[in-house]
Design a protein around this motif. Structure first.
Motif, PDB file in Angstrom:
ATOM      1  N   ASP A  84       0.807  -1.222   0.000  1.00 34.72           N
ATOM      2  CA  ASP A  84       0.000   0.000   0.000  1.00 34.72           C
ATOM      3  C   ASP A  84       0.838   1.270   0.000  1.00 34.72           C
ATOM      4  OD1 ASP A  84      -2.206  -1.648   0.139  1.00 34.72           O
ATOM      5  OD2 ASP A  84      -2.313  -1.571   2.324  1.00 34.72           O
ATOM      6  N   LEU A  85       2.155   1.136  -0.021  1.00 39.65           N
ATOM      7  CA  LEU A  85       3.017   2.314  -0.047  1.00 39.65           C
ATOM      8  C   LEU A  85       2.914   3.013  -1.399  1.00 39.65           C
ATOM      9  CD1 LEU A  85       6.258   0.903   1.657  1.00 39.65           C
ATOM     10  CD2 LEU A  85       4.506   2.362   2.689  1.00 39.65           C
ATOM     11  N   PRO A  86       3.107   4.323  -1.432  1.00 38.76           N
ATOM     12  CA  PRO A  86       3.013   5.059  -2.709  1.00 38.76           C
ATOM     13  C   PRO A  86       4.269   4.938  -3.557  1.00 38.76           C
ATOM     14  CG  PRO A  86       3.450   6.581  -0.923  1.00 38.76           C
ATOM     15  CD  PRO A  86       3.266   5.231  -0.289  1.00 38.76           C
ATOM     16  N   PHE A  87       5.150   3.999  -3.206  1.00 39.02           N
ATOM     17  CA  PHE A  87       6.382   3.788  -3.965  1.00 39.02           C
ATOM     18  C   PHE A  87       6.860   2.363  -3.699  1.00 39.02           C
ATOM     19  CE2 PHE A  87       6.953   7.079  -0.580  1.00 39.02           C
ATOM     20  CZ  PHE A  87       7.052   6.202   0.482  1.00 39.02           C
ATOM     21  N   PRO A  88       7.578   1.775  -4.663  1.00 38.31           N
ATOM     22  CA  PRO A  88       8.159   0.450  -4.403  1.00 38.31           C
ATOM     23  C   PRO A  88       9.276   0.552  -3.370  1.00 38.31           C
ATOM     24  CG  PRO A  88       8.934   1.318  -6.500  1.00 38.31           C
ATOM     25  CD  PRO A  88       7.879   2.259  -6.012  1.00 38.31           C
ATOM     26  N   ILE A  89       9.615  -0.568  -2.755  1.00 37.69           N
ATOM     27  CA  ILE A  89      10.629  -0.574  -1.698  1.00 37.69           C
ATOM     28  C   ILE A  89      11.930   0.086  -2.161  1.00 37.69           C
ATOM     29  CG2 ILE A  89      12.127  -2.068  -0.331  1.00 37.69           C
ATOM     30  CD1 ILE A  89       9.371  -1.934   0.811  1.00 37.69           C
ATOM     31  N   LYS A  90      12.332  -0.195  -3.380  1.00 39.32           N
ATOM     32  CA  LYS A  90      13.611   0.329  -3.868  1.00 39.32           C
ATOM     33  C   LYS A  90      13.605   1.843  -4.003  1.00 39.32           C
ATOM     34  CE  LYS A  90      12.563  -0.313  -8.799  1.00 39.32           C
ATOM     35  NZ  LYS A  90      12.616   1.128  -9.142  1.00 39.32           N
ATOM     36  N   SER A 144      -1.223   7.035   1.428  1.00 40.83           N
ATOM     37  CA  SER A 144      -1.465   5.651   1.842  1.00 40.83           C
ATOM     38  C   SER A 144      -2.526   5.585   2.930  1.00 40.83           C
ATOM     39  CB  SER A 144      -0.168   5.003   2.354  1.00 40.83           C
ATOM     40  OG  SER A 144       0.811   4.971   1.341  1.00 40.83           O
ATOM     41  N   ASN A 145      -3.080   4.405   3.103  1.00 43.70           N
ATOM     42  CA  ASN A 145      -4.048   4.161   4.156  1.00 43.70           C
ATOM     43  C   ASN A 145      -3.624   2.960   4.982  1.00 43.70           C
ATOM     44  OD1 ASN A 145      -6.077   6.200   3.476  1.00 43.70           O
ATOM     45  ND2 ASN A 145      -6.419   4.982   1.628  1.00 43.70           N
ATOM     46  N   VAL A 146      -3.998   2.983   6.253  1.00 42.33           N
ATOM     47  CA  VAL A 146      -3.720   1.857   7.136  1.00 42.33           C
ATOM     48  C   VAL A 146      -4.854   0.848   6.999  1.00 42.33           C
ATOM     49  CG1 VAL A 146      -3.377   1.135   9.529  1.00 42.33           C
ATOM     50  CG2 VAL A 146      -2.464   3.326   8.739  1.00 42.33           C
ATOM     51  N   ARG A 147      -4.504  -0.390   6.765  1.00 35.43           N
ATOM     52  CA  ARG A 147      -5.517  -1.422   6.606  1.00 35.43           C
ATOM     53  C   ARG A 147      -6.239  -1.689   7.929  1.00 35.43           C
ATOM     54  NH1 ARG A 147      -2.871  -6.165   2.711  1.00 35.43           N
ATOM     55  NH2 ARG A 147      -2.317  -4.779   0.966  1.00 35.43           N
ATOM     56  N   PRO A 148      -7.483  -2.152   7.867  1.00 38.62           N
ATOM     57  CA  PRO A 148      -8.184  -2.503   9.106  1.00 38.62           C
ATOM     58  C   PRO A 148      -7.556  -3.729   9.758  1.00 38.62           C
ATOM     59  CG  PRO A 148      -9.476  -3.145   7.188  1.00 38.62           C
ATOM     60  CD  PRO A 148      -8.332  -2.319   6.671  1.00 38.62           C
ATOM     61  N   SER A 192      -0.349  -5.314  17.764  1.00 39.71           N
ATOM     62  CA  SER A 192       0.120  -4.911  16.443  1.00 39.71           C
ATOM     63  C   SER A 192       0.103  -3.400  16.297  1.00 39.71           C
ATOM     64  CB  SER A 192      -0.750  -5.538  15.351  1.00 39.71           C
ATOM     65  OG  SER A 192      -2.020  -4.903  15.294  1.00 39.71           O
ATOM     66  N   MET A 193       0.849  -2.917  15.333  1.00 39.84           N
ATOM     67  CA  MET A 193       0.874  -1.486  15.020  1.00 39.84           C
ATOM     68  C   MET A 193      -0.511  -1.003  14.630  1.00 39.84           C
ATOM     69  SD  MET A 193       4.326  -0.436  14.775  1.00 39.84           S
ATOM     70  CE  MET A 193       4.805   0.349  13.246  1.00 39.84           C
ATOM     71  N   ARG A 194      -1.228  -1.832  13.865  1.00 41.10           N
ATOM     72  CA  ARG A 194      -2.564  -1.430  13.421  1.00 41.10           C
ATOM     73  C   ARG A 194      -3.538  -1.336  14.588  1.00 41.10           C
ATOM     74  NH1 ARG A 194      -2.874  -5.305   8.199  1.00 41.10           N
ATOM     75  NH2 ARG A 194      -2.969  -6.817   9.875  1.00 41.10           N
ATOM     76  N   GLN A 195      -3.414  -2.242  15.557  1.00 40.13           N
ATOM     77  CA  GLN A 195      -4.286  -2.168  16.725  1.00 40.13           C
ATOM     78  C   GLN A 195      -4.116  -0.836  17.443  1.00 40.13           C
ATOM     79  OE1 GLN A 195      -2.931  -6.105  18.308  1.00 40.13           O
ATOM     80  NE2 GLN A 195      -5.071  -6.336  18.906  1.00 40.13           N
ATOM     81  N   VAL A 196      -2.866  -0.399  17.575  1.00 38.12           N
ATOM     82  CA  VAL A 196      -2.596   0.874  18.233  1.00 38.12           C
ATOM     83  C   VAL A 196      -3.153   2.026  17.405  1.00 38.12           C
ATOM     84  CG1 VAL A 196      -0.790   2.420  19.070  1.00 38.12           C
ATOM     85  CG2 VAL A 196      -0.551  -0.048  19.388  1.00 38.12           C
ATOM     86  N   TYR A 197      -2.890   1.993  16.107  1.00 41.27           N
ATOM     87  CA  TYR A 197      -3.351   3.077  15.235  1.00 41.27           C
ATOM     88  C   TYR A 197      -4.870   3.234  15.293  1.00 41.27           C
ATOM     89  CZ  TYR A 197      -4.499   5.664  10.992  1.00 41.27           C
ATOM     90  OH  TYR A 197      -5.019   6.578  10.102  1.00 41.27           O
ATOM     91  N   TRP A 198      -5.594   2.140  15.143  1.00 41.79           N
ATOM     92  CA  TRP A 198      -7.046   2.239  15.119  1.00 41.79           C
ATOM     93  C   TRP A 198      -7.620   2.558  16.493  1.00 41.79           C
ATOM     94  CZ3 TRP A 198      -9.103   3.532  10.915  1.00 41.79           C
ATOM     95  CH2 TRP A 198      -8.608   3.075   9.692  1.00 41.79           C
ATOM     96  N   ALA A 199      -6.889   2.215  17.549  1.00 43.70           N
ATOM     97  CA  ALA A 199      -7.300   2.642  18.888  1.00 43.70           C
ATOM     98  C   ALA A 199      -7.163   4.157  19.019  1.00 43.70           C
ATOM     99  CB  ALA A 199      -6.461   1.936  19.954  1.00 43.70           C
TER     100      ALA A 199
END
Length: 431
Positions: free
Chosen positions: A143-149, A166-170, A258-265
Motif C-alpha cells: 500500500d506504499l506510494p512507492f516500491p521498496i527500492k 497511503s491508508n492503514v488497513r483494518p 500490532s501497530m494497526r491495533q494501536v493506530y485504530w485505537a
C-alpha cells in the motif's frame, strides 16, 4: 481426502488478534500446529562474557510466550514450545505431524532473515513451502506510494508521502477456534536458568512493572487512553518534562499487540472525544515503519557508510564501562543508564541522549552501544535499535534529518531529580 495441516511459526508476532498467519491458517487448514522455538543463537554469550539477550528481556519474552499459549488454549488449541535451531526443530515437527505448509511473518534484519532462509532451505528438502507474510508494519508494503527500492531515505519525505497517499488497513479478525493435531509433547516453557541467565532482581524504585504478553499489552493500550494525563505531556520538578509516552514499545517489539491495533485505537479515541492529541504516538509508529523499510531497502548496506575502525584501547573501554554502569559524572546520563540496567526500559529521548553522549562526547564506537541496548532493552527490535543508533552516529541514509529527536534540548530541561540519579546497586534478595 487427507486433512491439511499448517504449521504456524511464531516469532515476533506473539498474539492471536490481528495476526494474519493465524487467521489464514485457520481458514485454509483442517488443523493448525502453532510452534514457538527458543533459538540458542539469541542466548549466546559474546567474547566479552555478555549475553546477546539479557535477563530482563528474556523474562519479558517468557511471559509473552506463556500468555500466547494460554490464549491459544482458550481457543481450543495448544502451543508447541521447543529449545533449538528452528532449521532443525521445524522440519522434525513437520514430519512428525504430517504438515503440508509452514507460515511465518517475514523479518527484515539480516540475522533474522538468515534464520528464515536456513529454515526455508531445510523445509524445501522435505518439499515443504515456507510461506511469508507481512505483519510487522503499520503500512503494508503493497500500500506504499512507492516500491521498496524507491522509498525516500529522508524520514520527513517518507512521512509526508505515506500520510498523504497511503491508508492503514483494518485489523484482521481473530479465529473463533483453533484445531490442532493430537499433540503428544507440547513442551515446557524453559526457565531463565535453562537459557543460561540468572533471575533478575526488581529494583524497588521501578514505577512501572512491564509484564509480557498480549493480555498485558491490550490492558496497557486501554490504560493509555483511559488516563488523560498520559496523553498530554506535563511539566515536573524544575520545569522538566515528565515522560508521558505510551510505553507500548515492549509489546510492539514482540508483536503482542500490532501497530494497526494501536493506530485504530488512536483513531477511535480521537473520534469519540473529538480531539487530536495523540500525534506523538502516531509519530512513534511511523518511525518504526521507517526503520523497518530502510532495512528492507538497504539490507546490510544500511551501515555501509561506517568506515570507522573500532578503537579498542584500554581508555575507550574504560569510558564504555563507565557509560554502561552509569558512572560518567553526568547526572542525567547516569540516571538513564541506572534505570536501563534496573528496568530494561528508558524513554526514547533518554536513549537519544545517552547514545549521543557515548558517540560524540566519549567517541566510543556506536556499535558497542547498540549491542549493549540489544542485551538490555525489553523492547529491543533490530531495525529500531540499530537504525536509531546509526542515525545518532551520523550513519544510515538520512543522518541529518533528526529534527524529530530534538537532540539539542537544553540541559536545564532535564529532570535531574530522578530516583535513579544515585549510583544504582543491586537489591539483595531476601533468603
Amino acid at each position: 481426502m487427507s486433512e491439511k495441516t499448517i504449521l504456524v511459526w511464531f516469532r515476533n508476532d506473539l498474539r492471536i488478534h490481528d495476526n494474519e498467519i493465524l487467521l489464514e491458517a485457520a481458514r485454509k487448514a483442517d488443523k493448525i500446529l502453532p510452534v514457538y522455538c527458543f533459538d540458542p543463537y539469541y542466548f549466546k554469550i559474546a567474547a566479552d562474557g555478555t549475553p546477546k539477550t539479557g535477563a530482563l528481556r528474556a523474562r519479558f519474552l517468557l511471559e509473552s510466550v506463556a500468555d500466547l499459549r494460554k490464549n491459544l488454549q482458550a481457543l481450543g488449541g495448544e502451543l508447541i514450545i521447543r529449545i533449538g535451531n528452528p532449521a532443525e526443530v521445524l522440519p522434525q515437527l513437520a514430519e512428525q505431524y504430517t504438515v503440508n505448509e509452514v507460515y511465518h511473518h517475514r523479518e527484515v534484519a539480516y540475522e533474522e532473515t538468515a534464520i528464515s532462509e536456513e529454515v526455508e532451505t531445510a523445509l524445501w528438502n522435505l518439499r515443504l513451502n515456507l510461506k511469508h507474510f507481512i505483519g510487522h508494519t503499520l503500512y503494508h508494503k503493497e500500500d506504499l506510494p512507492f516500491p521498496i527500492k524507491d522509498i525516500p531515505d529522508s524520514f520527513a519525505i517518507f512521512k509526508k508521502k505515506v500520510e498523504r497517499d497511503s491508508n492503514v488497513r483494518p485489523c484482521i479478525g481473530t479465529p473463533e477456534s483453533i484445531i490442532t493435531p493430537v499433540i503428544t509433547d507440547a513442551g515446557e516453557l524453559p526457565t531463565l536458568t535453562q537459557l543460561g541467565l540468572d533471575e533478575p532482581v526488581d529494583d524497588p524504585r521501578t514505577r512501572i512493572k512491564f509484564k509480557g504478553g498480549e493480555t498485558e499489552g491490550l490492558l496497557r493500550l486501554e490504560e493509555y487512553f483511559a488516563n488523560n494525563n498520559q496523553i498530554a505531556p506535563t511539566k515536573g520538578r524544575n520545569g522538566a518534562t515528565v515522560d508521558r509516552s505510551s510505553k507500548l514499545s515492549p509489546w510492539l517489539a514482540l508483536g503482542c499487540i500490532s501497530m494497526r491495533q494501536v493506530y485504530w485505537a488512536v483513531v477511535k479515541h480521537e473520534q469519540a472525544n473529538n480531539v487530536h492529541n495523540t500525534g506523538m504516538l502516531e509519530l512513534e509508529l511511523l518511525w518504526r515503519d521507517y526503520f523497518r523499510f530502510m532495512f528492507k531497502k538497504h539490507g546490510k548496506q544500511y551501515f555501509a557508510a561506517d568506515e570507522q575502525t573500532e578503537n579498542t584501547s584500554a581508555e575507550k573501554q574504560t569510558l564504555f564501562e563507565k557509560w554502561k554502569t552509569g558512572n560518567t559524572g553526568i547526572p542525567f546520563i547516569d540516571a538513564s543508564m541506572h534505570k536501563l540496567n534496573a528496568t530494561g526500559y528508558i524513554s526514547n529521548f533518554s536513549r537519544q541522549m545517552v547514545a549521543g553522549y557515548l558517540v560524540r562526547d566519549l567517541e566510543v564506537d556506536w556499535k558497542k552501544g547498540a549491542a549493549y541496548f540489544e542485551e538490555k532493552l525489553i523492547d529491543y527490535s533490530p531495525a529500531s535499535n540499530w537504525g536509531n543508533w546509526a542515525f545518532v552516529a551520523g550513519l544510515g541514509h538520512d543522518p541529518r534529518d533528526n529534527k524529530y529527536f530534538n537532540l539539542a534540548k537544553q540541559a536545564s530541561e532535564l529532570d535531574t531529580n530522578s530516583e535513579f540519579i544515585s549510583t544504582w546497586l543491586p537489591v539483595e534478595v531476601a533468603v
